[in-house]
Design a protein around this motif. Structure first.
Motif, short mmCIF file in Angstrom:
data_model
loop_
_atom_site.label_atom_id
_atom_site.label_comp_id
_atom_site.label_asym_id
_atom_site.label_seq_id
_atom_site.Cartn_x
_atom_site.Cartn_y
_atom_site.Cartn_z
N PHE A 90 -2.35 8.19 -18.82
CA PHE A 90 -2.00 7.76 -17.46
C PHE A 90 -0.79 6.83 -17.46
N ARG A 91 -0.42 6.27 -18.62
CA ARG A 91 0.70 5.32 -18.63
C ARG A 91 1.98 5.97 -18.10
N TRP A 92 2.18 7.24 -18.40
CA TRP A 92 3.38 7.93 -17.92
C TRP A 92 3.29 8.19 -16.42
N TYR A 93 2.11 8.48 -15.96
CA TYR A 93 1.86 8.70 -14.54
C TYR A 93 2.18 7.43 -13.76
N GLY A 94 1.70 6.29 -14.27
CA GLY A 94 1.95 5.01 -13.61
C GLY A 94 3.41 4.61 -13.63
N LEU A 95 4.06 4.82 -14.78
CA LEU A 95 5.48 4.47 -14.90
C LEU A 95 6.33 5.30 -13.94
N CYS A 96 6.06 6.61 -13.89
CA CYS A 96 6.80 7.49 -12.98
C CYS A 96 6.56 7.11 -11.52
N GLY A 97 5.32 6.75 -11.19
CA GLY A 97 5.00 6.37 -9.82
C GLY A 97 5.77 5.14 -9.37
N ASN A 98 5.83 4.13 -10.22
CA ASN A 98 6.57 2.92 -9.88
C ASN A 98 8.07 3.20 -9.74
N TYR A 99 8.59 4.05 -10.62
CA TYR A 99 10.00 4.41 -10.54
C TYR A 99 10.29 5.18 -9.25
N LEU A 100 9.45 6.16 -8.93
CA LEU A 100 9.65 6.94 -7.71
C LEU A 100 9.64 6.06 -6.47
N LEU A 101 8.71 5.11 -6.44
CA LEU A 101 8.64 4.20 -5.29
C LEU A 101 9.94 3.42 -5.15
N MET A 102 10.46 2.91 -6.26
CA MET A 102 11.69 2.13 -6.20
C MET A 102 12.92 2.97 -5.89
N MET A 103 12.86 4.26 -6.16
CA MET A 103 14.00 5.14 -5.91
C MET A 103 14.31 5.26 -4.42
N PHE A 104 13.31 5.00 -3.56
CA PHE A 104 13.62 4.98 -2.13
C PHE A 104 13.38 3.62 -1.48
N TYR A 105 12.51 2.80 -2.07
CA TYR A 105 12.22 1.50 -1.46
C TYR A 105 13.41 0.55 -1.57
N THR A 106 14.17 0.64 -2.66
CA THR A 106 15.37 -0.19 -2.80
C THR A 106 16.39 0.15 -1.71
N ASP A 386 8.55 9.90 -1.10
CA ASP A 386 7.47 9.18 -0.43
C ASP A 386 6.17 9.97 -0.51
N PHE A 387 6.24 11.28 -0.31
CA PHE A 387 5.05 12.12 -0.37
C PHE A 387 4.43 12.10 -1.78
N VAL A 388 5.27 12.20 -2.79
CA VAL A 388 4.75 12.20 -4.17
C VAL A 388 4.03 10.90 -4.46
N VAL A 389 4.61 9.78 -4.02
CA VAL A 389 3.99 8.48 -4.29
C VAL A 389 2.75 8.27 -3.42
N SER A 390 2.91 8.40 -2.11
CA SER A 390 1.83 8.06 -1.17
C SER A 390 0.67 9.04 -1.21
N SER A 391 0.98 10.33 -1.34
CA SER A 391 -0.07 11.35 -1.25
C SER A 391 -0.54 11.86 -2.60
N ASN A 392 0.05 11.38 -3.68
CA ASN A 392 -0.36 11.83 -5.01
C ASN A 392 -0.64 10.67 -5.97
N ILE A 393 0.40 9.90 -6.27
CA ILE A 393 0.27 8.83 -7.27
C ILE A 393 -0.80 7.82 -6.86
N LEU A 394 -0.73 7.32 -5.62
CA LEU A 394 -1.66 6.26 -5.21
C LEU A 394 -3.12 6.72 -5.16
N PRO A 395 -3.44 7.83 -4.47
CA PRO A 395 -4.87 8.21 -4.44
C PRO A 395 -5.41 8.63 -5.80
N LEU A 396 -4.63 9.42 -6.55
CA LEU A 396 -5.14 9.89 -7.84
C LEU A 396 -5.20 8.75 -8.86
N GLY A 397 -4.25 7.83 -8.79
CA GLY A 397 -4.31 6.67 -9.67
C GLY A 397 -5.50 5.79 -9.35
#
Length: 486
Positions: A90-106, A386-397
């Motif tokens: 899951f470490r890769w899943y978490g790392l990718c999720g945080n990166y994806l979030l920052m790719m649009f949140y910044t 946003d969809f990948v993070v909100s509808s995938n990473i967060l609930p499955l994590g």
């Protein structure tokens, strides 16, 4: 916990930094609108029940995993499980999720800073609704300007993280959050005192059974569940990292409740700022970016001293966005150090470049690459991220964290409970064991699949079927990671 690992200087610092991570754009550009449309006070009551039924136990799980391991999600699951099973993947899943979030949140955080200047100069003071919308569209279609403010956000927040936990993240986020709370209080008082604000307060706070009937009770409950689940940003280790910096003096139940209360209070007050102000001037409150960059500037134009109130609003929004960016940056930096064995300086440098470069598709997605519309006409690259993070990473994590804390192949409920109840304060309810092991995962899966259904229900049957198969595949993978080894 590592003897060399920094810890928070104060309990208040931990609460404000954690709440700063949770408080985000959804508290302002979604909660007030969803609340008003779903029956006002009725929705708030259902939301609070859902918040403690869903968000609370998952938040405690993240804090406990962090404090119990003294590490980021990069190595925490391996440490706590003793290397058993496949949890560490899951470490890769978490790392990718945080990166994806920052790719649009910044990028969006950059918009907030830009609009502070726009409001301070009174650029839109005499503009009508169409001109305000055209100004926003002109801004997002200017890649150079968008890129400058995105890079400014990245540099500022990496700079804060470079100062360390206590001197940088805790000290600066604590000041931003305290300023945010003061700004919200001032703006809420101003909004309530506007002529005609009582109609807005009624729409927002008085129980409205007609709206509930119109939406359907099932939809109201599901909206409350979804808002309660996503408001805390649990599921990819963004809260776990702050648990790893927390001492053992206090039990985690009370700390989690404090964060929940503060996050909810900010969302609630945001509604008092937005809804009465909009309805006082006969403007229907919207949701999403259009509320912040089109609807509210129009409201400020009608308001006495509107230039001042507009500037203060975007200062408040900048603080909310930057506190989240700083928190997630720290998670990325800590994971990089744990997973790759880097020194902090190298992790800061590599991620400064990495986040800046990988945020460029979001910037270009509004202009140069606007033809990339993976979710249909009018969609952008940011919508996909946003969809990948909100509808995938967060609930499955979140699903994985709950299973890890309740299954013997992971950490196990007894060890989770021991860590959670270390220190003084309120004990975590032991009777929640079966609920967390069986019921909560099912609720999370329902939210997850409903998100896919709502997103693709209007697509062709083939496209809908393909996306639902993808959703099932991701869910099966998470359940595979949590499977007991024979």
């Amino acid at each position: 916990m590592s003897k060399n690992r920094e810890t928070f200087a104060s309990r208040l610092g931990f609460i404000l930094v954690s709440a700063g991570c949770a408080v985000g754009l959804g508290n302002v550009w979604k909660f007030p609108y969803v609340c008003g449309n779903n029956g006002g006070a009725i929705f708030i009551l259902i939301y609070l029940v859902c918040l403690f039924a869903l968000g609370f136990p998952i938040l405690v799980c993240e804090f406990a995993i962090g404090r119990g391991s003294g590490a980021s999600i990069g190595t925490a699951l391996r440490k706590l499980s003793g290397g058993k099973g496949r949890w560490h993947q899951f470490r890769w899943y978490g790392l990718c999720g945080n990166y994806l979030l920052m790719m649009f949140y910044t990028v969006v955080a950059g918009w907030m800073i830009y609009y502070v200047g726009v409001c301070a100069k009174g650029t839109l003071r005499q503009a009508n609704v169409k001109e305000i919308e055209q100004y926003y569209q002109s801004f997002v279609q200017t890649p150079g300007k968008m890129m400058f403010f995105m890079l400014l956000v990245v540099a500022l927040c990496i700079g804060v993280c470079a100062l360390g936990l206590q001197n940088g993240i805790e000290n600066i986020t604590k000041k931003m959050m305290l300023a945010l709370i003061v700004l919200m209080a001032v703006m809420a008082v101003n909004s309530v005192m506007l002529k005609g604000s009582s109609k807005g307060l009624s729409f927002y706070l008085i129980p409205n059974l007609e709206n509930v009937k119109k939406r359907g009770l099932g939809n109201v409950i599901f909206d409350a569940m979804t808002q309660a689940f996503f408001t805390l940003s649990v599921g990819m280790g963004s809260m776990e990292i702050f648990g790893s910096y927390l001492g053992k003096e206090r039990k985690l139940t009370g700390e989690a409740i404090n964060v929940l209360v503060l996050d909810t209070l900010i969302a609630f007050v945001a509604g008092i700022i937005v809804i009465p102000a909009c309805i006082s001037f006969g403007i229907r409150p919207d949701a999403g970016p259009s509320l912040l960059f089109i609807t509210l500037p129009n409201v400020f134009n009608h308001m006495p001293s509107g230039t001042l109130w507009g500037m203060l609003f975007f200062v408040f929004m900048s603080f909310a966005a930057l506190s989240t960016v700083i928190a997630v940056f720290e998670n990325i930096i800590s994971m990089s150090m744990d997973v790759f064995g880097w020194e902090r300086r190298k992790a800061l440098t590599v991620n400064l470049v990495g986040i800046a470069v990988l945020s460029m598709p979001t910037v270009l997605g509004f202009n140069v690459w606007s033809g990339v519309q993976l979710f249909g006409p009018g969609s952008t690259i940011m919508d996909v991220e946003d969809f990948v993070v909100s509808s995938n990473i967060l609930p499955l994590g979140s699903l994985l964290f709950v299973l890890f804390c309740t299954k013997k192949s992971g950490w196990g409920f007894e060890r989770f409970l021991e860590e959670t109840n270390t220190g003084v304060g309120m004990n975590f309810p032991k009777f929640l064991r079966r609920y967390m092991r069986y019921v909560l995962p099912m609720i999370v899966l329902v939210i997850y699949f409903k998100g896919y259904y709502d997103k693709f229900k209007d697509s062709s049957p083939v496209i809908f079927g393909v996306w639902m198969m993808i959703a099932i595949a991701f869910a099966v993978y998470i359940l595979y990671l949590s499977r007991d080894k024979k």
